[in-house]
Design a protein around this motif. Structure first.
Motif, PDB file in Angstrom:
ATOM      1  N   PHE A  62       0.850  -1.115  -0.012  1.00 16.31           N
ATOM      2  CA  PHE A  62      -0.243  -0.138  -0.256  1.00 16.31           C
ATOM      3  C   PHE A  62       0.798   1.203  -0.010  1.00 16.31           C
ATOM      4  O   PHE A  62       0.464   2.159  -0.578  1.00 16.31           O
ATOM      5  N   ALA A  63       1.939   1.215   0.773  1.00 16.79           N
ATOM      6  CA  ALA A  63       2.844   2.578   0.606  1.00 16.79           C
ATOM      7  C   ALA A  63       3.422   2.777  -0.503  1.00 16.79           C
ATOM      8  O   ALA A  63       3.559   4.162  -0.852  1.00 16.79           O
ATOM      9  N   LYS A  64       3.472   1.927  -1.409  1.00 23.34           N
ATOM     10  CA  LYS A  64       4.047   2.305  -2.726  1.00 23.34           C
ATOM     11  C   LYS A  64       3.158   2.247  -3.967  1.00 23.34           C
ATOM     12  O   LYS A  64       3.240   3.118  -4.794  1.00 23.34           O
ATOM     13  N   VAL A  65       2.148   1.491  -4.005  1.00 23.25           N
ATOM     14  CA  VAL A  65       1.035   1.364  -4.842  1.00 23.25           C
ATOM     15  C   VAL A  65      -0.292   1.320  -4.145  1.00 23.25           C
ATOM     16  O   VAL A  65      -0.551   0.080  -3.529  1.00 23.25           O
ATOM     17  N   GLY A  66      -0.930   2.491  -4.021  1.00 22.86           N
ATOM     18  CA  GLY A  66      -2.227   2.335  -2.996  1.00 22.86           C
ATOM     19  C   GLY A  66      -2.685   3.793  -3.172  1.00 22.86           C
ATOM     20  O   GLY A  66      -2.334   4.841  -3.691  1.00 22.86           O
ATOM     21  N   LEU A  67      -3.945   3.854  -2.585  1.00 22.83           N
ATOM     22  CA  LEU A  67      -4.603   5.222  -2.498  1.00 22.83           C
ATOM     23  C   LEU A  67      -5.830   4.963  -1.447  1.00 22.83           C
ATOM     24  O   LEU A  67      -6.311   4.087  -1.281  1.00 22.83           O
ATOM     25  N   SER A  68      -6.035   6.212  -0.609  1.00 22.84           N
ATOM     26  CA  SER A  68      -7.343   6.430   0.183  1.00 22.84           C
ATOM     27  C   SER A  68      -8.229   7.187  -0.244  1.00 22.84           C
ATOM     28  O   SER A  68      -7.662   8.560  -0.914  1.00 22.84           O
ATOM     29  N   LEU A  69      -9.398   6.797  -0.580  1.00 25.33           N
ATOM     30  CA  LEU A  69     -10.371   7.777  -1.113  1.00 25.33           C
ATOM     31  C   LEU A  69     -11.684   7.922  -0.002  1.00 25.33           C
ATOM     32  O   LEU A  69     -11.931   6.790   0.602  1.00 25.33           O
ATOM     33  N   ILE A  70     -12.361   8.763   0.015  1.00 17.27           N
ATOM     34  CA  ILE A  70     -13.565   8.906   0.635  1.00 17.27           C
ATOM     35  C   ILE A  70     -14.722   9.366  -0.439  1.00 17.27           C
ATOM     36  O   ILE A  70     -14.328  10.729  -0.834  1.00 17.27           O
ATOM     37  N   THR A  71     -15.651   8.628  -0.861  1.00 15.97           N
ATOM     38  CA  THR A  71     -16.662   9.135  -1.586  1.00 15.97           C
ATOM     39  C   THR A  71     -17.529  10.002  -0.966  1.00 15.97           C
ATOM     40  O   THR A  71     -18.267   9.144  -0.128  1.00 15.97           O
ATOM     41  N   LEU A  72     -17.917  11.192  -1.062  1.00 16.82           N
ATOM     42  CA  LEU A  72     -18.638  12.152  -0.386  1.00 16.82           C
ATOM     43  C   LEU A  72     -19.886  12.107  -0.863  1.00 16.82           C
ATOM     44  O   LEU A  72     -21.045  11.856  -0.095  1.00 16.82           O
ATOM     45  N   ARG A  73     -20.023  11.862  -2.187  1.00 17.71           N
ATOM     46  CA  ARG A  73     -21.342  11.925  -2.835  1.00 17.71           C
ATOM     47  C   ARG A  73     -21.261  11.168  -4.279  1.00 17.71           C
ATOM     48  O   ARG A  73     -20.330  11.467  -4.900  1.00 17.71           O
ATOM     49  N   ASN A  74     -22.468  10.657  -4.706  1.00 13.42           N
ATOM     50  CA  ASN A  74     -22.259   9.941  -5.993  1.00 13.42           C
ATOM     51  C   ASN A  74     -23.705   9.496  -6.505  1.00 13.42           C
ATOM     52  O   ASN A  74     -24.402   9.098  -5.555  1.00 13.42           O
ATOM     53  N   GLY A  75     -23.799   9.636  -7.632  1.00 16.62           N
ATOM     54  CA  GLY A  75     -24.917   8.974  -8.259  1.00 16.62           C
ATOM     55  C   GLY A  75     -24.973   7.555  -8.958  1.00 16.62           C
ATOM     56  O   GLY A  75     -23.817   6.951  -8.736  1.00 16.62           O
ATOM     57  N   ASN A  76     -25.953   7.032  -9.514  1.00 16.90           N
ATOM     58  CA  ASN A  76     -25.947   5.872  -9.973  1.00 16.90           C
ATOM     59  C   ASN A  76     -26.986   5.707 -11.320  1.00 16.90           C
ATOM     60  O   ASN A  76     -28.160   6.044 -11.258  1.00 16.90           O
ATOM     61  N   ILE A  77     -26.354   5.328 -12.237  1.00 18.40           N
ATOM     62  CA  ILE A  77     -27.099   5.735 -13.586  1.00 18.40           C
ATOM     63  C   ILE A  77     -28.065   4.860 -13.785  1.00 18.40           C
ATOM     64  O   ILE A  77     -29.215   4.880 -14.595  1.00 18.40           O
ATOM     65  N   ASN A  78     -28.147   3.683 -12.852  1.00 18.30           N
ATOM     66  CA  ASN A  78     -29.354   2.675 -12.813  1.00 18.30           C
ATOM     67  C   ASN A  78     -30.511   2.922 -11.818  1.00 18.30           C
ATOM     68  O   ASN A  78     -31.375   2.161 -11.835  1.00 18.30           O
ATOM     69  N   LEU A  79     -30.096   3.791 -10.773  1.00 17.60           N
ATOM     70  CA  LEU A  79     -31.015   4.046  -9.709  1.00 17.60           C
ATOM     71  C   LEU A  79     -31.364   5.387  -9.589  1.00 17.60           C
ATOM     72  O   LEU A  79     -32.460   5.594  -8.745  1.00 17.60           O
ATOM     73  N   ASP A  80     -30.750   6.382  -9.978  1.00 21.40           N
ATOM     74  CA  ASP A  80     -31.173   7.823  -9.504  1.00 21.40           C
ATOM     75  C   ASP A  80     -30.865   8.824 -10.626  1.00 21.40           C
ATOM     76  O   ASP A  80     -30.237   8.265 -11.705  1.00 21.40           O
ATOM     77  N   ARG A  81     -31.155  10.015 -10.399  1.00 24.67           N
ATOM     78  CA  ARG A  81     -30.639  11.165 -11.540  1.00 24.67           C
ATOM     79  C   ARG A  81     -29.637  11.847 -11.116  1.00 24.67           C
ATOM     80  O   ARG A  81     -29.281  12.968 -12.091  1.00 24.67           O
ATOM     81  N   LYS A  82     -28.992  11.581 -10.120  1.00 25.73           N
ATOM     82  CA  LYS A  82     -27.746  12.504  -9.630  1.00 25.73           C
ATOM     83  C   LYS A  82     -26.779  12.246 -10.624  1.00 25.73           C
ATOM     84  O   LYS A  82     -26.125  11.090 -10.852  1.00 25.73           O
TER      85      LYS A  82
END
Length: 225
Positions: A62-82
């Motif tokens: 992880f220290a060499k090849v990795g990433l930390s993410l927090i998805t704060l908001r997101n849509g879904n093309i199959n479920l909503d209009r966001k």
């Protein structure tokens, strides 16, 4: 990755967000016990993979090849209009996100804060073969200004600056000299179907459960009541 490692990384990331006064949604602090009480009112968080995302891309380092993410908001093309997504990413010193592009997603990558330098390399992809095109230049917009980059050369942006990656632009990024807090504002994010990595890798880590989870990852939420 070991669960103990993931727990420690999330704690460190949480402290970094506090240090830079980047406030997270309340659900970023929900425990597994909290999630066990949640129902359909939280479906968007679960269905759209919002929350903590810690990955070593299958590298085992992880220290060499990795990433930390927090998805704060997101849509879904199959479920909503966001139609949009926002993330905050913690890029550690010397930690590389592998070369990839997106078939559909356009994204702005913003250097928000941090002690290090935020670096990247970019290339055009052949739209037919998806090969990485070495040499030549790549045109992207930096803070809305069309800018020409030499393919494969290392570039960095300043705090507050943003680079817009359109589909079929290969990119990789990392931090030098310290950890960087990096934002992403984009079209809907779909990690299951819209990542084209230059070299085959795993998107989510295999986890060795050596201790209980402190926080659940975005792909680990239980069935909602």
């Amino acid at each position: 990755m070991k669960r103990s490692e993931i727990n420690a990384i999330i704690r460190e990331n949480r402290a970094l967000c506090d240090k830079y006064l980047f406030h997270l949604p309340a659900w970023a602090d929900w425990t597994p016990a909290d999630w066990a009480t949640k129902g359909a009112e939280c479906a968007e968080i679960k269905n759209n993979c919002m929350g903590w995302d810690i990955t070593d891309f299958g590298s085992g380092d992880f220290a060499k090849v990795g990433l930390s993410l927090i998805t704060l908001r997101n849509g879904n093309i199959n479920l909503d209009r966001k139609p949009y997504c926002e993330k905050i990413m913690i890029v550690r010193d010397g930690q590389v996100t592998p070369i990839h592009f997106h078939w559909n997603k356009m994204e702005d990558i913003i250097f928000r804060e941090g002690a290090g330098k935020f670096c990247m390399k970019i290339w055009n992809a052949d739209p037919k073969t998806e090969e990485k095109i070495e040499g030549g230049t790549v045109k992207v917009k930096v803070d809305g200004v069309e800018t020409e980059f030499e393919a494969g050369k290392t570039y960095s942006i300043e705090k507050g600056q943003c680079v817009c990656f359109t589909p079929y632009i290969y990119h990789t990024f990392w931090a030098e000299g310290g950890t960087c807090l990096v934002g992403e504002v984009s079209m809907v994010n779909d990690d299951s179907a819209d990542n084209r990595f230059w070299e085959p890798i795993g998107r989510f880590p295999k986890i060795e459960e050596d201790e209980p989870a402190w926080r659940l990852l975005c792909n680990e939420y239980p069935v909602l009541k």
